[in-house]
Design an enzyme around this catalytic site. Structure first.
Site, PDB file in Angstrom:
ATOM      1  N   GLU A 231       0.884  -1.190   0.135  1.00 44.42           N
ATOM      2  CA  GLU A 231      -0.009   0.016   0.146  1.00 44.42           C
ATOM      3  C   GLU A 231       1.129   1.324   0.033  1.00 44.42           C
ATOM      4  OE1 GLU A 231      -3.081  -0.420  -0.286  1.00 44.42           O
ATOM      5  OE2 GLU A 231      -3.573  -2.304   0.168  1.00 44.42           O
ATOM      6  N   CYS A 265      -2.287   9.440   2.242  1.00 47.71           N
ATOM      7  CA  CYS A 265      -1.868   8.734   0.877  1.00 47.71           C
ATOM      8  C   CYS A 265      -3.368   8.954   0.119  1.00 47.71           C
ATOM      9  CB  CYS A 265      -1.418   7.385   0.954  1.00 47.71           C
ATOM     10  SG  CYS A 265      -2.577   6.307   1.811  1.00 47.71           S
TER      11      CYS A 265
END
Length: 463
Positions: A231, A265
């Site tokens: 991720e 993010c």
């Protein structure tokens, strides 16, 4: 010491922690493996009791857990409390759903007389998780809740600036009744990560972090033939169509870019506005950003947190300077941020041309890139013109049309009329340089299990 708690608002080093020794790492692997041999046989019901207890403890001591987050990485106390609650909700999701998600599946067979085929989902063993500092609890919860529920055991290598958050979660799981060795926090060095991945008792690694870190760990895992999920970064598009409710859209844009100090993010990093409403959006967006209040993250009046460290603040300022030197225009917004603390002045970048490399960077802080799109098709083109593919959003007064536009955006997640969000009951993950694999839901719990076929065949079946 590499592992240290440094308050991002005061700059004070509050506590340091020694690196793990090789002997401690070896002991942790051995302990995790031994515990796995019994934990894998533990019923879903018994595992669920541990997960529920962890959720209960988080809520019971939410203020104390939240204070650690704010002290270590500087997020607003209100945001820290929300993270504690989200972590509890993730545990509870698997309390309710783990057994169902991993239930054996009967497979149809072409010739029923030949027997019965069953797909079972079995834990792999010891797993390593490598987590970042921006959501110190949530990042842990979203990997250990599903994997412990599946019967795996976990080793944690957390970011070096949140050592107390890592230790707090290890203590939490012990208090929740998790057997010794099932989840161990290690203040590991980079060389020790490779040592862990090369151990045959370790079966996979889940990393949330930067592209650079992901590339290194994925390479090490691949060389060791270990499963990995990554991720990584994101530069989420925030697409505004001509019929969007402008004020509500702007309000979401300010929040979507600046929550957690802009260090997310999936925050809305690229505002892509169709030409018809570009000027109106930009004027209101400037006003909204100017209204943010930078200050002590423990103060409820503060709405803009400091960055996680002075180094992070220096890095983002340097990237702004580089973007401008390459042709972008930068405008600092709002009152001057405090001199005390790792603050960066909120900044809007415009005129970031297609020949400007900054167009393709991830700015991990309160920096917005704003793009003018000729029309809807051009907005989609700009949204997809990115090396990343994590999340994104589309704002319109026509949700059905927004969903059609969302289908054209090449990312792992797209939201209509909301910035990319994180919830216990939504999957998380991206494509391209945002990584691979998924966390949460059934997708997450099945990333590190053996999908084993058991086929009972009639001995008299034809060849």
């Amino acid at each position: 010491m590499a592992y240290a708690t440094t308050n991002p608002y005061t700059g004070e080093v509050l506590r340091t922690f020694p690196d793990a020794t090789d002997a401690e790492v070896a002991q942790a692997i051995e302990g995790a493996h031994k515990t796995f041999l019994s934990w894998r046989e533990t019923s879903f019901a018994e595992r669920a009791k541990v997960m529920q207890k962890a959720a209960d403890l988080l809520r019971k001591d939410a203020e104390a857990y939240a204070s650690i987050l704010t002290t270590e990485m500087g997020k607003l106390l209100s945001e820290a409390k929300a993270e504690v609650e989200l972590s509890a909700e993730i545990f509870e999701y698997y309390v309710a759903n783990a057994e169902r998600l991993l239930a054996p599946e009967a497979l149809p067979v072409a010739r029923a007389a030949e027997g019965k085929a069953l797909l079972v989902h079995e834990p792999l063993g010891v797993l390593l998780c490598i987590e970042p500092w921006n959501f110190p609890y949530y990042q842990i919860a979203r990997i250990i809740a599903p994997q412990l529920s599946a019967g795996n055991t976990m080793l944690l290598k957390h970011a070096s600036n949140v050592p107390q958050s890592a230790a707090a979660f290890e203590t939490l799981m012990k208090e929740a009744g998790l057997p010794d060795g099932a989840f161990k926090n290690l203040y590991a060095t980079r060389s020790q990560i490779e040592l862990i991945l090369n151990d045959p008792r370790v079966h996979g690694v889940a990393l949330t972090g930067s592209e650079g870190a992901g590339s290194i760990i994925a390479s090490q895992a691949g060389k060791a033939l270990k499963k990995s999920t990554m991720e990584l970064g994101g530069a989420d598009a925030f697409v505004v169509l001509a019929d969007a409710d402008m004020q509500k859209t702007v309000d979401w844009a300010v929040f979507g870019r600046h929550w957690n100090g802009g260090q997310v993010c999936v925050s809305s990093k690229r505002m892509i506005i169709v030409d018809e409403v570009y000027d109106a959006f930009l004027d209101r967006y400037r006003e909204g950003v100017a209204g943010l209040v930078a200050g002590d993250p423990f103060d409820p009046k503060t709405t803009l947190a400091p960055l996680s460290s002075q180094g992070a603040a220096d890095e983002i300022r340097d990237k702004i300077r580089q973007a401008v030197s390459l042709g972008a225009e930068a405008q600092e917004i709002g009152p001057s941020v405090p001199n005390q603390g790792a603050f960066v002045q909120p900044t809007i970048l415009t005129e970031v041309g297609e020949d400007n490399p900054a167009r393709y960077w991830e700015f991990f802080g309160p920096v917005s890139m704003v793009f003018r799109a000729k029309d809807e098709d051009d907005a989609v083109r700009i949204a997809n013109d990115s090396p990343f593919g994590l999340g994104g959003s589309v704002f319109t007064s026509n949700p059905a049309h927004g969903a059609e536009v969302a289908k054209k955006i090449s990312t792992g997640m797209v939201f209509v009329n909301h910035p990319t969000m994180v919830k216990a009951d939504l999957p998380f993950g991206g494509v391209r340089r945002s990584g691979y694999g998924r966390e949460l839901l059934g997708l997450g719990i099945k990333e590190f299990v053996n999908h084993k076929l058991i086929d009972v065949v009639d001995i008299d079946a034809p060849f």
